[in-house]
Motif scaffolding. Structure first.
Motif, PDB file in Angstrom:
ATOM      1  N   GLY A 150      -2.380   8.391  -4.599  1.00 33.33           N
ATOM      2  CA  GLY A 150      -2.765   7.544  -5.714  1.00 33.33           C
ATOM      3  C   GLY A 150      -4.246   7.314  -5.847  1.00 33.33           C
ATOM      4  O   GLY A 150      -4.668   6.207  -6.192  1.00 33.33           O
ATOM      5  N   ASP A 151      -5.055   8.318  -5.571  1.00 36.11           N
ATOM      6  CA  ASP A 151      -6.500   8.208  -5.753  1.00 36.11           C
ATOM      7  C   ASP A 151      -7.074   7.033  -4.965  1.00 36.11           C
ATOM      8  O   ASP A 151      -7.871   6.246  -5.469  1.00 36.11           O
ATOM      9  N   ARG A 152      -6.654   6.911  -3.711  1.00 33.36           N
ATOM     10  CA  ARG A 152      -7.151   5.852  -2.853  1.00 33.36           C
ATOM     11  C   ARG A 152      -7.665   6.462  -1.547  1.00 33.36           C
ATOM     12  O   ARG A 152      -7.368   7.604  -1.214  1.00 33.36           O
ATOM     13  N   TRP A 153      -8.442   5.660  -0.812  1.00 41.04           N
ATOM     14  CA  TRP A 153      -9.116   6.142   0.388  1.00 41.04           C
ATOM     15  C   TRP A 153      -8.953   5.142   1.528  1.00 41.04           C
ATOM     16  O   TRP A 153      -8.851   3.944   1.291  1.00 41.04           O
ATOM     17  N   ARG A 154      -8.967   5.668   2.767  1.00 43.90           N
ATOM     18  CA  ARG A 154      -8.976   4.811   3.946  1.00 43.90           C
ATOM     19  C   ARG A 154     -10.124   5.219   4.861  1.00 43.90           C
ATOM     20  O   ARG A 154     -10.497   6.398   4.911  1.00 43.90           O
ATOM     21  N   LEU A 155     -10.637   4.237   5.572  1.00 46.95           N
ATOM     22  CA  LEU A 155     -11.691   4.497   6.549  1.00 46.95           C
ATOM     23  C   LEU A 155     -11.096   4.531   7.943  1.00 46.95           C
ATOM     24  O   LEU A 155     -10.185   3.766   8.257  1.00 46.95           O
ATOM     25  N   ARG A 156     -11.640   5.406   8.779  1.00 47.71           N
ATOM     26  CA  ARG A 156     -11.221   5.488  10.174  1.00 47.71           C
ATOM     27  C   ARG A 156     -12.452   5.776  11.017  1.00 47.71           C
ATOM     28  O   ARG A 156     -13.272   6.618  10.655  1.00 47.71           O
TER      29      ARG A 156
END
Length: 262
Positions: free
Chosen positions: A242-248
């Motif tokens: 869904g055009d989203r991002w996560r940071l790791r």
């Protein structure tokens, strides 16, 4: 809708108000981010006012400015004022039915600003609550602007690539060797963004592309072109559904491609 210029559409907006004494001298601050990564900041002061009036004044000035600019469909106005949000979304219909009286039959406080906000509101720009002093970079910044104006100082404001002259709030600010001199504003803002990135990574929170652009301070158009994971400073930025991002947090020695701007 106004025509787009070289900056593109507005992708983020934030406002805040402050008052010394409540009532007392007050100030308000506002910040707009554009697709090309540029920022426009503005604010003002009032010698005798309240915190609530400054919150309303900031939102009014912002909505009138946004009406002149092209706006991204995901744009929201971020504020830490529940008074502003509740007034526009819940209380105003009742006030208007009662002739701008409260449920107790008393005149609505700050009626002039509420009526102006009613005229200025934009259907495509909803308000979103953000907790004050929680590490949100834009909320922290507009708070700084508002507080500076409330104390009678002139903050350095970003206007695209231009900045207005600054008055030192602290007499030690002009002496970087002073033990009491504060860190440069740019470094303070960077630290806030890095701390926020750590919390987002630890919590596993997803960001929209617009929100990610605010965090990493890159043009929305550049982020929209990315399809794979990439590195920003000490974090891997990974696409999700869904055009989203996560940071790791990136592992030491990670070979992921590094963002040249980070």
């Amino acid at each position: 809708m106004a025509k787009a210029d070289g900056r593109g559409r507005v992708v983020a907006a934030a406002t805040d108000g402050a008052c010394s004494g409540n009532p007392g001298p007050g100030g308000w601050g506002a910040l707009i981010r554009f697709e090309d990564g540029s920022v426009e900041e503005f604010g003002g002061a009032d010698p005798a006012t309240t915190n609530n009036r400054m919150e309303l004044q900031a939102a009014l000035e912002m909505l009138e400015r946004l009406a002149e600019l092209p706006r991204h469909p995901d744009l929201v106005l971020r504020t830490d004022s529940k008074y502003l949000i509740d007034g526009l979304s819940s209380w105003m219909p009742g006030w208007k039915r009662k002739g701008w009286k409260t449920a107790a039959g008393k005149p609505v406080l700050n009626q002039d600003l509420w009526q102006a906000l009613d005229q200025a509101r934009l259907a495509d720009v909803p308000l979103r609550y953000v907790k004050g002093h929680s590490g949100d970079p834009d909320n922290d910044r507009v708070d700084q602007i508002a507080v500076a104006y409330s104390k009678g100082t002139a903050p350095r404001l970003k206007r695209g690539s231009q900045s207005t002259p600054v008055k030192a709030v602290d007499p030690t600010a002009d002496d970087p060797t002073s033990a009491n001199a504060p860190a440069p504003a740019a470094l303070q803002q960077l630290l806030t963004r890095l701390e926020l990135a750590d919390r987002l990574a630890e919590g596993g929170f997803a960001l929209s592309t617009v929100e990610l652009a605010q965090l990493v301070e890159q043009p929305l158009t550049r982020l929209a072109e990315r399809q794979d994971s990439w590195r920003w400073r000490d974090w891997l930025v990974e696409p999700t559904d869904g055009d989203r991002w996560r940071l790791r947090r990136a592992e030491a020695g990670s070979r992921q491609s590094r963002n040249p701007d980070g």
